[in-house]
Write an enzyme that holds these catalytic residues in place. Structure first.
Site, PDB file in Angstrom:
ATOM      1  N   LYS A   1       1.098  -1.208   0.083  1.00 47.55           N
ATOM      2  CA  LYS A   1      -0.115  -0.336  -0.409  1.00 47.55           C
ATOM      3  C   LYS A   1       0.324   0.814   0.234  1.00 47.55           C
ATOM      4  CE  LYS A   1      -4.196   2.352   2.327  1.00 47.55           C
ATOM      5  NZ  LYS A   1      -4.393   2.112   3.483  1.00 47.55           N
TER       6      LYS A   1
ATOM      7  N   SER B   1      -9.838   2.676   2.740  1.00 48.18           N
ATOM      8  CA  SER B   1      -8.990   3.246   2.059  1.00 48.18           C
ATOM      9  C   SER B   1      -8.091   2.168   1.684  1.00 48.18           C
ATOM     10  CB  SER B   1      -8.107   4.368   2.546  1.00 48.18           C
ATOM     11  OG  SER B   1      -7.188   3.584   3.833  1.00 48.18           O
TER      12      SER B   1
ATOM     13  N   SER C   1     -10.665   0.083   6.774  1.00 49.96           N
ATOM     14  CA  SER C   1      -9.557   0.285   5.967  1.00 49.96           C
ATOM     15  C   SER C   1      -9.007  -1.080   5.550  1.00 49.96           C
ATOM     16  CB  SER C   1      -8.925   1.858   5.940  1.00 49.96           C
ATOM     17  OG  SER C   1      -9.912   2.713   6.297  1.00 49.96           O
TER      18      SER C   1
END
Length: 494
Positions: free
Chosen positions: A79, A160, A184
């Site tokens: 990420k 997210s 998330s």
């Protein structure tokens, strides 16, 4: 031969160890797949050289008869919230575009030390603020899933960590890192039919992770199944003296302790999680999950978490308040974007840089956070929200007197279409209604896929556990996984 990209972490690790295939073959297969899936916009940066270097090291170690590292031969996605040395790390924000860290985050460093290779940096909501991956400065990620009832609108992969969830579901990587502030990891996992766990706050170091809300942010793994999450979490966890909130505890052998037998365990069903207008299929899946855990030997008990209804408003005071403080460092002076209009003074540069660099959702949360921390409003909002947070934690403590785990839905719906909720921030924030309470309490929580809705889209079940009891959470997740038998996957259109 089996398509190597269909294999998960455990299968790749074991296959490389036994010589069923080489690490380089695995890396090449995933690199090729990533290069052909640009329509998903899941990767912001591709790093094939990193994956190949790790694979070459693993193959050389095996050829020399040396013991292989825990993740030798396993290429993963990272990420873009994690700083990676020498590789662009932007938190999907224009204000950090072009920033290349000279250092490695603790979590990513642990994964490389364990033998993993990096396929690239994954797209996300800007500064981890969002539930649909539509706030990224580099375009939204598109879920690999499509509705089976003829609706072909592009779907949100959740947020997210939407780049992570989309990449795993599309078989672009066997696992990826995520971060979870209010859901998330879990919500995008539910939207895309994969597994993801948020560990106890402090299990994984936050050092080198771009900060959103420091008292809530927690790194965790996302993968195809529960075992793969356990393997990843072992590699990611551990004490870090560079993070004052890091827990100085030995990392348990979670994979070794996996068991779907829940005899002697009590699972609580919180009555406050039955929210108004919850779709019938979510409620039906929840009941199915209860039956599955009973079948695994668990005793089901009713519990009450009376302050649950205040969790979402408390979260959307605390998180923006911390964000407004953390994001003050992006000022155009030290790194990242600098917008310096002709004749501008220092204040003008600050204003121009932040106006150009931050997206609408980030600006909204900074404004909210600055407001609730301002003189005259601090006690009325921020102090009250922190008191509510304490009450929510006490609710969980009381629940643990009568149960060992909690079972809830992960999200109030299946994946929605991109653009469907973008104009209504409050509707978007409600996606976190089931995940936020455990984040406020710092508890471990996991989402596993339980089935499909009437449109053929994945639905997730959430297990919440006591602090530091990730083993029990993983075991309950395994029990659900074994009984759900979830094997659905999106048909490739990208």
């Amino acid at each position: 031969m089996t398509d190597l990209t269909d294999l998960g972490v455990a299968a790749i690790r074991d296959g490389v160890r036994t010589g069923g295939f080489s690490a380089r073959e695995v890396a090449d297969a995933f690199i090729d797949k990533v290069s052909k899936a640009k329509a998903l916009n899941a990767f912001l940066v591709e790093t094939p050289d990193h994956a190949i270097a790790a694979a070459t090291e693993a193959d050389a170690a095996r050829a020399a008869g040396e013991a292989l590292k825990p993740l030798a031969g396993v290429p993963i996605g990272m990420k873009d919230l994690f700083c990676t040395k020498g590789v662009a790390s932007t938190a999907a924000s224009h204000i950090l575009e072009g920033f290349t860290p000279p250092y490695e985050s603790t979590v990513s460093g642990k994964l490389w030390d364990a033998g993993a290779g990096m396929l690239g940096k994954l797209n996300m909501d800007q500064f981890a603020m969002g539930s649909s991956n539509e706030t990224s400065a580099f375009g939204n990620v598109i879920s690999p899933w499509r509705r089976a009832d003829g609706g072909n609108a592009p779907l949100a992969p959740g947020g997210s960590s939407g780049g992570s969830s989309a990449a795993i579901a599309a078989r672009l990587c066997p696992a990826a890192t995520g971060t979870d502030t209010g859901g998330s990891i879990r919500q995008p996992a539910a939207f895309t039919g994969i597994s993801g766990i948020k560990p106890t706050y402090g299990r994984c170091s936050r050092w080198g992770v771009v900060a959103f809300a420091s008292s809530l942010d927690q790194a965790g793994p996302m993968a195809r199944d529960v075992r793969d999450c356990a393997i990843m979490l072992e590699a990611m966890s551990g004490f870090d003296p560079k993070d004052s909130t890091s827990l100085e505890l030995e990392v348990p052998k979670w994979e070794q302790g996996l068991s779907g037998n829940l005899r002697g365990k009590r699972v609580g069903i919180p009555r406050e999680y039955r929210v108004d207008n919850m779709p019938g299929e979510i409620d039906a899946l929840w009941q199915q999950g209860i039956d599955w855990l009973k079948d695994a030997g668990a005793e089901i008990v009713d519990v009450s978490l009376p302050h649950t209804k205040y969790a979402l408003p408390a979260y959307y005071i605390i998180a923006p308040a911390e964000a407004s403080s953390n994001l003050a460092r992006y000022d155009g002076v030290r790194y990242g974007l600098r917008d310096l209009p002709d004749g501008a003074n220092l204040q003008d540069m600050y204003a121009a840089t932040r106006a150009a660099g931050f997206g609408p959702e980030v600006k909204r949360r900074i404004l909210i956070g600055t407001y609730v921390l301002s003189a005259g409003f601090y006690d009325a909002y921020y102090t009250q929200a922190q008191k509510v947070r304490t009450l929510i934690s006490r609710d969980f403590d009381r629940a643990w007197e009568s149960c060992d785990l909690l079972l809830t839905p992960t999200a109030p719906s299946a994946a929605f279409a991109l653009g469907e909720k973008l104009a209504d921030p409050l509707a978007m924030y409600l996606n976190d209604v089931f995940t936020v309470p455990s984040s406020l309490a710092g508890l471990p929580a996991m989402s596993v896929p339980g089935g499909l809705d009437t449109g053929g889209l994945p639905l997730g079940l959430q297990i919440i556990g006591k602090a530091l009891d990730e083993q029990c959470v993983l075991n309950a997740g395994l029990a659900l996984e074994e009984r759900a038998g979830f094997v659905a996957r999106p048909e490739a259109w990208w």
